[in-house]
Enzyme design. Structure first.
Site, PDB file in Angstrom:
ATOM      1  N   HIS A 229      18.800  53.195  30.477  1.00  0.00           N
ATOM      2  CA  HIS A 229      18.212  53.643  29.134  1.00  0.00           C
ATOM      3  C   HIS A 229      18.880  52.708  28.051  1.00  0.00           C
ATOM      4  O   HIS A 229      18.397  51.716  27.682  1.00  0.00           O
ATOM      5  CB  HIS A 229      18.459  55.055  28.856  1.00  0.00           C
ATOM      6  CG  HIS A 229      17.675  55.996  29.676  1.00  0.00           C
ATOM      7  ND1 HIS A 229      16.417  55.868  30.147  1.00  0.00           N
ATOM      8  CD2 HIS A 229      18.382  57.109  30.718  1.00  0.00           C
ATOM      9  CE1 HIS A 229      16.273  56.682  31.306  1.00  0.00           C
ATOM     10  NE2 HIS A 229      17.189  57.482  31.310  1.00  0.00           N
TER      11      HIS A 229
ATOM     12  N   ASP B 223      12.435  56.559  37.318  1.00  0.00           N
ATOM     13  CA  ASP B 223      13.146  57.624  36.805  1.00  0.00           C
ATOM     14  C   ASP B 223      12.654  58.929  37.206  1.00  0.00           C
ATOM     15  O   ASP B 223      12.963  59.425  38.276  1.00  0.00           O
ATOM     16  CB  ASP B 223      13.276  57.647  35.240  1.00  0.00           C
ATOM     17  CG  ASP B 223      14.308  58.311  34.675  1.00  0.00           C
ATOM     18  OD1 ASP B 223      14.851  59.397  35.451  1.00  0.00           O
ATOM     19  OD2 ASP B 223      14.725  58.145  33.541  1.00  0.00           O
TER      20      ASP B 223
END
Length: 454
Positions: A267, A318
């Site tokens: 991220h 994810d």
């Protein structure tokens, strides 16, 4: 001694490391790696039915979260955020038995293969799911990947604290927790037996779950393999780090460890300009997960600027809300277009955006997972995605236009075959074990949604 050829695959059009080529035969050796690339269609070569891409690399997956995909859409008001979503996810994990988890993982890896991902990095933290041991649940992930036929880098997660300041784990986090000695022992055991399509690294979960001051001891105990870490995903995380340590998360990390090319930071959405510059200089890969970051309202990482500064960016599924590589890449590019109000942001002048996105993400992902994939060149594993050139949206196009259309006008039936180490694992767009697991996965979803018949 020369490698013994076991397979020849003829590609009418193929995306090699240096670009698109016509009329090429890939000669594979006994382990499914590419021994040579030769012009023309050699004798006994199997003809692949459409344009060939290197398999995409999925740098960051939580396979158990596929269970809740689409089941967190009921609004909770202005406080609805990553943190409220996380409680729903914890609830779902608590419902799974070991056999449930094995089934769900196999299903998820099969879906990812159908979506064009041939190798996945599994960020695995439900270590004691269903009362099992960490070795048992890690084994279930490895077995599921083997059953699906995908490459896997298993990243057992070190989850030590419930928040900055060494807060205790919450009740729902207890099955994730491990002492330093436990995580080192687990990774050592797994690394000693890993081989073939599988690699093992380690993943300190985040700087709220692992104090940065403890990372040198972890790295000393696990000196080899990829290291992955969530960082700066949420503004609240940045604020908490500032409150407890007087600095931002990436700055706090760099104070305590020498980040290098072993590292993949997931991220990094809210890293500062100075932090991003420091990470690019360290050769760290940033793992961007566009569909999950959009779903959770995380924000947008400035990908163009990071690439211009010499950084590398990979993509991950994810939460596995979406299992399509094309959709992940499309949103990666579209997010940057919305942010910068430009088009074709992540490619250079004269380049095709689909080709540029695919090559950049696959190569960076391969490096982050320590896998011999990411491009089709000698010595790399023959992980292939074969497009269906008879598809109405692809037929008759040049290969560059096909890949642009595959990414930006994507439909689920545009992939014909997927191969891992030369072995066909998806045919006519479907994994052969899909029908076997579909009913069991549907039952798990009904149970979670509260609609299981009494």
């Amino acid at each position: 001694m020369a490698a013994r050829m076991t397979q020849r695959l003829h590609c009418s059009r193929v995306l090699l490391a240096d670009g698109w080529r016509d009329d090429v035969t890939l000669e594979l050796d006994t382990d499914g790696s590419i021994a040579s690339i030769r012009a023309g269609c050699l004798e006994d070569a199997e003809r692949l039915p459409g344009p060939v891409l290197p398999g995409m690399v999925n740098v960051h997956s939580h396979i158990h979260q596929r269970l809740i995909a689409g089941l967190t859409g009921r609004g909770a008001g202005p406080e609805d955020s990553f943190w409220s979503w996380r409680e729903r996810m914890y609830e779902a994990v608590g419902l799974l038995s070991g056999e449930d988890f094995r089934t769900l993982a196999a299903w998820g890896f099969m879906e990812l293969l159908e979506g064009g991902y041939t190798t996945t990095g599994e960020f695995h933290y439900p270590h004691r799911l269903g009362g099992q041991s960490p070795m048992e649940t890690a084994g279930q992930v490895l077995e599921a990947a083997e059953r699906a036929g995908c490459g896997l880098t298993l990243l057992p997660v070190w989850y030590r604290h419930g928040g900055f300041g060494r807060q205790p784990l919450g009740e729902r986090q207890q099955p994730f927790g491990m002492a330093l000695e436990e995580i080192i022992s687990l990774v050592e055991s797994l690394q000693s037996t890993a081989g073939g399509l599988q690699r093992v690294g380690v993943a300190p979960h985040s700087l709220r779950a692992v104090d940065a001051r403890d990372l040198p001891a972890l790295l000393e105990g696990i000196p080899a393999g990829p290291v992955h870490l969530h960082i700066s995903e949420q503004p609240a995380e940045v604020e908490a780090c500032l409150q407890h340590h007087g600095c931002r998360p990436v700055e706090w990390l760099l104070r305590h460890v020498d980040v290098d090319d072993r590292w993949c930071l997931i991220h990094a959405t809210h890293a500062s300009n100075d932090e991003r510059h420091a990470l690019a200089e360290c050769s760290a890969v940033i793992g961007i997960c566009p569909t999950t970051e959009a779903d959770l309202g995380d924000g947008l990482f400035p990908v163009r600027e990071y690439l211009d500064g010499g950084g590398r960016v990979a993509v991950g599924s994810d939460s596995n809300l979406v299992t399509s590589a094309a959709e992940e890449l499309r949103l990666l590019e579209w997010g940057q277009r919305l942010r910068l109000q430009q088009r074709n942001v992540l490619c250079g002048a004269g380049e095709h955006i689909g080709t540029s996105l695919w090559q950049q993400a696959a190569r960076a992902g391969a490096a982050a997972l320590d896998q011999p994939v990411g491009e089709l060149s000698e010595g790399c594993r023959a992980d292939l995605v074969v497009l269906d050139e008879s598809h109405p949206m692809l037929t008759g196009l040049q290969p560059e236009d096909m890949l642009d259309s595959f990414v930006f006008a994507h439909a689920g039936d545009m992939i014909d075959e997927v191969r891992v180490a030369g072995r066909r694992v998806v045919a006519a767009g479907r994994h052969p074990a899909r029908s076997e697991l579909a009913g069991r996965v549907a039952e798990l979803r009904r149970r979670l949604a509260g609609t299981t018949p009494s």
